[in-house]
Write a protein that holds these residues in place. Structure first.
Motif, short mmCIF file in Angstrom:
data_model
loop_
_atom_site.label_atom_id
_atom_site.label_comp_id
_atom_site.label_asym_id
_atom_site.label_seq_id
_atom_site.Cartn_x
_atom_site.Cartn_y
_atom_site.Cartn_z
N ALA A 132 -6.35 5.17 1.80
CA ALA A 132 -5.20 6.03 1.49
C ALA A 132 -3.94 5.19 1.53
CB ALA A 132 -5.09 7.17 2.50
N PHE A 133 -2.99 5.53 0.68
CA PHE A 133 -1.70 4.83 0.68
C PHE A 133 -0.88 5.25 1.90
CE2 PHE A 133 -2.92 4.62 -3.82
CZ PHE A 133 -2.75 3.27 -4.04
N GLU A 134 0.02 4.39 2.29
CA GLU A 134 0.85 4.65 3.48
C GLU A 134 1.59 5.98 3.37
OE1 GLU A 134 1.93 -0.09 3.95
OE2 GLU A 134 3.48 1.32 3.31
N ASP A 135 2.06 6.28 2.16
CA ASP A 135 2.89 7.47 1.98
C ASP A 135 2.12 8.66 1.41
OD1 ASP A 135 2.56 5.90 -0.27
OD2 ASP A 135 4.41 6.58 -1.21
N ILE A 136 0.85 8.48 1.12
CA ILE A 136 0.03 9.60 0.62
C ILE A 136 -1.27 9.61 1.41
CG2 ILE A 136 -1.12 10.61 -1.41
CD1 ILE A 136 0.93 9.18 -3.15
N ARG A 160 0.84 -1.20 0.00
CA ARG A 160 0.00 0.00 0.00
C ARG A 160 0.88 1.25 0.00
NH1 ARG A 160 -2.92 -3.25 -1.51
NH2 ARG A 160 -4.80 -4.10 -0.55
N ASN A 161 2.06 1.13 -0.58
CA ASN A 161 2.97 2.27 -0.61
C ASN A 161 3.13 2.72 -2.07
OD1 ASN A 161 5.51 3.79 -0.79
ND2 ASN A 161 5.72 3.26 1.37
N ALA A 162 2.50 3.85 -2.39
CA ALA A 162 2.46 4.32 -3.78
C ALA A 162 3.85 4.65 -4.32
CB ALA A 162 1.54 5.53 -3.90
N GLY A 163 4.68 5.25 -3.46
CA GLY A 163 6.03 5.62 -3.89
C GLY A 163 6.85 4.41 -4.28
N GLU A 164 6.76 3.38 -3.46
CA GLU A 164 7.50 2.14 -3.77
C GLU A 164 7.00 1.51 -5.06
OE1 GLU A 164 8.53 0.92 0.85
OE2 GLU A 164 7.37 -0.50 -0.36
N MET A 165 5.70 1.59 -5.27
CA MET A 165 5.12 1.02 -6.51
C MET A 165 5.66 1.76 -7.72
SD MET A 165 1.15 0.57 -5.61
CE MET A 165 0.75 0.19 -3.93
N THR A 166 5.71 3.07 -7.61
CA THR A 166 6.19 3.87 -8.74
C THR A 166 7.66 3.58 -9.01
OG1 THR A 166 4.58 5.56 -8.14
CG2 THR A 166 6.33 6.24 -9.64
N TYR A 213 -4.45 4.68 -7.26
CA TYR A 213 -3.07 4.79 -7.75
C TYR A 213 -3.04 5.43 -9.13
CZ TYR A 213 1.69 3.67 -9.06
OH TYR A 213 3.00 3.78 -9.48
N TRP A 263 -7.99 0.03 -5.06
CA TRP A 263 -6.71 0.69 -4.78
C TRP A 263 -6.05 1.14 -6.08
CZ3 TRP A 263 -4.95 2.21 -0.16
CH2 TRP A 263 -5.53 1.65 0.98
N ILE A 316 -3.20 9.03 -8.88
CA ILE A 316 -1.92 9.61 -8.44
C ILE A 316 -0.94 9.69 -9.60
CG2 ILE A 316 0.11 9.18 -6.97
CD1 ILE A 316 -1.91 7.94 -4.93
N ILE A 317 -0.89 8.63 -10.39
CA ILE A 317 0.05 8.62 -11.53
C ILE A 317 -0.34 9.69 -12.55
CG2 ILE A 317 0.56 7.24 -13.62
CD1 ILE A 317 2.40 6.58 -11.36
#
Lengths: 277, 158
Positions: free
Chosen positions: B105-109, A143-149, B37, B33, B40-41
């Protein structure tokens, strides 16, 4: 390839039939169809093993059962009988075809990667290339968008797609690029085995060469096992360590690729090899 | 009590009811999810304004439509019972009082509701409601007023 190790994938006696079957089926087959009851044996008692780091090629004409094997392995169709175990799933002790649907989803997302002949089957054409890769990562629980990117960028680079295009949808890409996005998606969660189903069919020669070269690089870089289905012996020759030849739903010959191509034993394989040369 | 146009949060990603039921049963919410995402992209942030999906008690994803995401936090641990009805689909669902409601919500957003800092309703003066922005083309002026008109009326009648 190391056949002394435990196989990454072991399929035993896979049978997929369309029809009820009859006691005379096996003795009354015309190609793969029973002349008495009309049952079609798409896959007839097929057994294979894929070892760590190995590319196993499956070759055969249309209707020989290659795709049936792949579709069974990726749970796209339900086998009539048989057993398949993956070393990455319950230590290779449990038949994946008896797993629950949630477990099957887990296997598809974490242990296996699939690249279809038609990218429409493997990609969400309206979603960005990055999201196509992220889909697998999300399904595996991240669930970590940054890691996915970051992972999407790394994989797109690995398949030679500009990361500046990662927000574009694959529907805007060429056929070869779509195949490469499929490959990157299949690699998203570092699967232990990659299933490639006629990945170069329909691509022009130069694009085919690029995709094949890429698969070779991926094999070297990730040390991943690959089950490669193709009707094209040139593809098999280039990539496969061992090759299995299928005809009418059955395995008729198997061995090291060089051996199969240089000294085919079965009449059909001889015909196949000679038609190539 | 709220009227909901599309009660199934997974409908946007899966048209078949039998499949969405299975997805809920298996807690298979990856496609939802993925929607977040993709946003966001494409836009650098989650742009979903209404029908922003919520996780209920860490188990089921729910569509809180038609409320704007601004109001999603009010559903969390609420004193009252929320009822959502979809007449066309003959479906009613509810959030019981004191229920854990978490906007996805994502962990980092982190989840980010609309921000109306420094703005208030021109009619009732509320600063804690979702405000509609109204543009007067004649004067070129922008106004803000409560989207929830019955609440606005109630405040004014006090």
């Amino acid at each position: 390839m190391n056949t002394a190790e435990k196989p990454v994938l072991q399929v035993s006696n896979l049978t997929v039939r369309y029809g009820e079957g009859c006691p005379d089926c096996q003795s009354s087959l015309e190609k793969n169809r029973c002349t008495k009851c009309g049952t079609v044996w798409a896959s007839n008692d097929v057994s294979i093993e894929v070892y760590p780091g190995e590319v196993l090629g499956i070759v055969g004409e249309s209707g020989s059962g290659k795709s049936t094997l792949m579709q069974s392995l990726y749970f796209d169709l339900e086998p009539t009988s048989g057993r398949a175990v993956l070393s990455g799933y319950k230590n290779g002790q449990v038949n994946i075809w008896e797993a629950s649907s949630a477990e099957k989803r887990g296997i598809k997302n974490k242990i296996m990667g699939m690249v279809y002949q038609n990218p429409v089957r493997g990609l969400r054409m309206d979603y960005s290339a990055a999201s196509n890769i992220a889909e697998k990562i999300i399904a595996a629980g991240s669930r970590n968008a940054g890691e996915m990117t970051e992972r999407a960028m790394e994989l797109l680079e690995a398949v030679e797609i500009l990361t500046s295009r990662m927000s574009e949808a694959p529907k805007n890409f060429s056929g070869g690029m779509q195949q490469r996005v499929q490959i990157s998606k299949a690699l998203a969660n570092n699967p232990s085995i990659l299933l490639l189903d006629e990945v170069t069919t329909g691509l022009d020669l130069s694009v085919q060469a690029r995709v094949l070269d890429l698969i070779r690089k991926i094999k070297t870089k990730y040390g991943i096992s690959i089950l490669l289905v193709s009707h094209d012996l040139a593809v098999i020759r280039m990539l496969a360590d061992r090759t299995v030849v299928m005809l009418d739903g059955k395995i008729i010959e198997s061995g090291l690729t060089d051996q199969i191509l240089e000294d085919p034993q079965h009449a059909y394989t001889q015909q196949l090899v000679h038609s190539l040369l | 009590m709220l009227q909901v146009p599309i009660p199934e949060p997974l409908r946007i990603v899966e048209p078949k009811e039998e499949v969405t039921k299975k997805m809920h049963a298996e807690k298979d919410y990856a496609p939802i999810w993925l929607q977040l995402y993709e946003s966001i992209i494409k836009y650098g942030k989650v742009t979903i304004a209404t029908e922003y999906p919520c996780m209920i008690e860490g188990r089921y994803v729910m569509n809180p439509s038609p409320i704007p995401k601004f109001d999603n936090p009010k559903l969390h641990n609420s004193e009252c019972l929320y009822l959502f009805g979809a007449g066309r689909e003959k479906k009613i669902y509810a959030i019981p009082p004191h229920t854990n409601v978490e906007s996805l919500a994502f962990e980092d957003i982190p989840f980010e509701p609309e921000n109306f800092a420094g703005k208030k309703c021109r009619l009732c003066g509320s600063t804690n409601t979702y405000l509609d922005e109204i543009f007067d083309s004649a004067t070129g002026e922008r106004y803000y007023q409560c989207s929830d008109t019955s609440y606005c009326k109630e405040v004014r009648s006090r």
